[in-house]
Design a protein around this motif. Structure first.
Motif, PDB file in Angstrom:
ATOM      1  N   PHE A   1       0.798  -1.225   0.000  1.00 18.06           N
ATOM      2  CA  PHE A   1       0.000   0.000   0.000  1.00 18.06           C
ATOM      3  C   PHE A   1       0.834   1.279   0.000  1.00 18.06           C
ATOM      4  N   MET A   2       1.918   1.349   0.750  1.00 16.65           N
ATOM      5  CA  MET A   2       2.719   2.576   0.768  1.00 16.65           C
ATOM      6  C   MET A   2       3.496   2.731  -0.542  1.00 16.65           C
ATOM      7  N   PHE A   3       4.103   1.648  -0.990  1.00 16.55           N
ATOM      8  CA  PHE A   3       4.855   1.668  -2.241  1.00 16.55           C
ATOM      9  C   PHE A   3       3.942   2.016  -3.414  1.00 16.55           C
ATOM     10  N   MET A   4       2.795   1.372  -3.489  1.00 16.93           N
ATOM     11  CA  MET A   4       1.840   1.622  -4.582  1.00 16.93           C
ATOM     12  C   MET A   4       1.380   3.076  -4.570  1.00 16.93           C
ATOM     13  N   SER A   5       1.083   3.596  -3.409  1.00 14.45           N
ATOM     14  CA  SER A   5       0.631   4.984  -3.301  1.00 14.45           C
ATOM     15  C   SER A   5       1.690   5.948  -3.830  1.00 14.45           C
ATOM     16  N   ASP A   6       2.912   5.782  -3.394  1.00 19.24           N
ATOM     17  CA  ASP A   6       3.973   6.682  -3.841  1.00 19.24           C
ATOM     18  C   ASP A   6       4.318   6.465  -5.313  1.00 19.24           C
ATOM     19  N   LEU A   7       4.279   5.218  -5.767  1.00 20.03           N
ATOM     20  CA  LEU A   7       4.555   4.923  -7.173  1.00 20.03           C
ATOM     21  C   LEU A   7       3.518   5.572  -8.078  1.00 20.03           C
ATOM     22  N   MET A   8       2.258   5.466  -7.721  1.00 21.71           N
ATOM     23  CA  MET A   8       1.198   6.013  -8.576  1.00 21.71           C
ATOM     24  C   MET A   8       1.253   7.540  -8.649  1.00 21.71           C
ATOM     25  N   LYS A   9       1.854   8.191  -7.675  1.00 27.83           N
ATOM     26  CA  LYS A   9       2.046   9.645  -7.731  1.00 27.83           C
ATOM     27  C   LYS A   9       3.065  10.024  -8.801  1.00 27.83           C
ATOM     28  N   GLN A  10       3.902   9.066  -9.213  1.00 30.63           N
ATOM     29  CA  GLN A  10       4.918   9.306 -10.241  1.00 30.63           C
ATOM     30  C   GLN A  10       4.438   8.902 -11.637  1.00 30.63           C
ATOM     31  N   VAL A  11       3.376   8.132 -11.712  1.00 28.47           N
ATOM     32  CA  VAL A  11       2.851   7.656 -12.991  1.00 28.47           C
ATOM     33  C   VAL A  11       1.866   8.697 -13.523  1.00 28.47           C
ATOM     34  N   VAL A  12       2.219   9.292 -14.662  1.00 27.06           N
ATOM     35  CA  VAL A  12       1.393  10.368 -15.223  1.00 27.06           C
ATOM     36  C   VAL A  12       0.677   9.948 -16.503  1.00 27.06           C
ATOM     37  N   ILE A  13       0.867   8.723 -16.932  1.00 26.25           N
ATOM     38  CA  ILE A  13       0.201   8.228 -18.143  1.00 26.25           C
ATOM     39  C   ILE A  13      -1.192   7.721 -17.772  1.00 26.25           C
ATOM     40  N   PRO A  14      -2.109   7.634 -18.742  1.00 20.93           N
ATOM     41  CA  PRO A  14      -3.414   7.036 -18.454  1.00 20.93           C
ATOM     42  C   PRO A  14      -3.232   5.589 -17.993  1.00 20.93           C
ATOM     43  N   SER A  15      -3.828   5.266 -16.866  1.00 23.62           N
ATOM     44  CA  SER A  15      -3.713   3.931 -16.311  1.00 23.62           C
ATOM     45  C   SER A  15      -4.864   3.701 -15.341  1.00 23.62           C
ATOM     46  N   GLU A  16      -5.007   2.463 -14.921  1.00 18.78           N
ATOM     47  CA  GLU A  16      -6.002   2.107 -13.923  1.00 18.78           C
ATOM     48  C   GLU A  16      -5.291   1.332 -12.830  1.00 18.78           C
ATOM     49  N   LEU A  17      -5.963   1.206 -11.689  1.00 12.93           N
ATOM     50  CA  LEU A  17      -5.371   0.415 -10.626  1.00 12.93           C
ATOM     51  C   LEU A  17      -6.420  -0.358  -9.872  1.00 12.93           C
ATOM     52  N   SER A  18      -5.958  -1.454  -9.307  1.00  9.18           N
ATOM     53  CA  SER A  18      -6.802  -2.304  -8.493  1.00  9.18           C
ATOM     54  C   SER A  18      -5.890  -2.979  -7.473  1.00  9.18           C
ATOM     55  N   PHE A  19      -6.508  -3.645  -6.520  1.00 11.64           N
ATOM     56  CA  PHE A  19      -5.752  -4.358  -5.501  1.00 11.64           C
ATOM     57  C   PHE A  19      -6.263  -5.780  -5.401  1.00 11.64           C
ATOM     58  N   VAL A  20      -5.371  -6.683  -5.063  1.00 10.24           N
ATOM     59  CA  VAL A  20      -5.742  -8.058  -4.802  1.00 10.24           C
ATOM     60  C   VAL A  20      -5.139  -8.480  -3.468  1.00 10.24           C
TER      61      VAL A  20
END
Length: 181
Positions: free
Chosen positions: A50-69
């Motif tokens: 959760f922490m890594f994903m949160s910080d990583l997604m702040k750096q991703v500026v391209i169109p994308s989607e996310l989900s969790f498993v």
């Protein structure tokens, strides 16, 4: 904090928050270039990511989607054997998937996750992990694209990683220091 004690186990600082953030920025830059025309789906494996994903997604500026498993295990005598991948919640057929993991240790849970996603007929799967223990790997992968840091066999906590449910919230990563060291 340079060190901490949890349930009589001593830990010392291994990777500080600034180092983690610098590495995540570099991974983000590469992801933005590599997937700029692909509209990927980032799949975070809970709870540790959760922490890594949160910080990583702040750096991703391209169109994308996310989900969790979340991986569920059998209870009782079968404990530790994976039984189910819970929570995808979207159609992934034909999509480019980036699995986001906190740590790759033996590789068994990652292999299970990848196999479950492949059964959904995804276009591709890449793996992005904050930490990896190469000496512990028991599975061979050819699609681990991003590793924040390779570590030895240390037991680590912080930045999403826990010990008995504790310390996921810490901004740094700490390694266990055996008694007498």
């Amino acid at each position: 904090m340079k060190s901490l004690t949890i349930d009589n186990l001593d830990f010392e600082l291994m990777i500080d928050h600034d180092q983690i953030q610098k590495r995540i920025r570099l991974i983000g830059i590469d992801l933005n270039m590599r997937y700029q025309d692909k509209h990927p789906v980032f799949i975070g494996v809970l709870n540790g990511c959760f922490m890594f994903m949160s910080d990583l997604m702040k750096q991703v500026v391209i169109p994308s989607e996310l989900s969790f498993v979340k991986l569920a295990s059998y209870s009782g005598t079968e404990q530790g054997r994976l039984s189910e991948l819970i929570g995808v919640g979207m159609d992934l057929k034909g999509r480019d998937i980036i699995i986001v993991e906190d740590i790759i240790d033996s590789g068994h849970s990652l292999k299970y996750t990848m196999d479950a996603l492949e059964r959904l007929e995804v276009a591709s799967i890449s793996v992005c992990a904050l930490l990896m223990k190469p000496a512990n790997l028991q599975v061979t992968f050819d699609n681990i694209m991003y590793i924040g840091f390779e570590i030895d066999e240390e037991f680590v906590v912080g930045y999403g990683l826990d010990y008995n449910g504790q310390c996921r919230n810490l901004p740094n990563i700490y390694q266990h220091v055996p008694s007498g060291s």
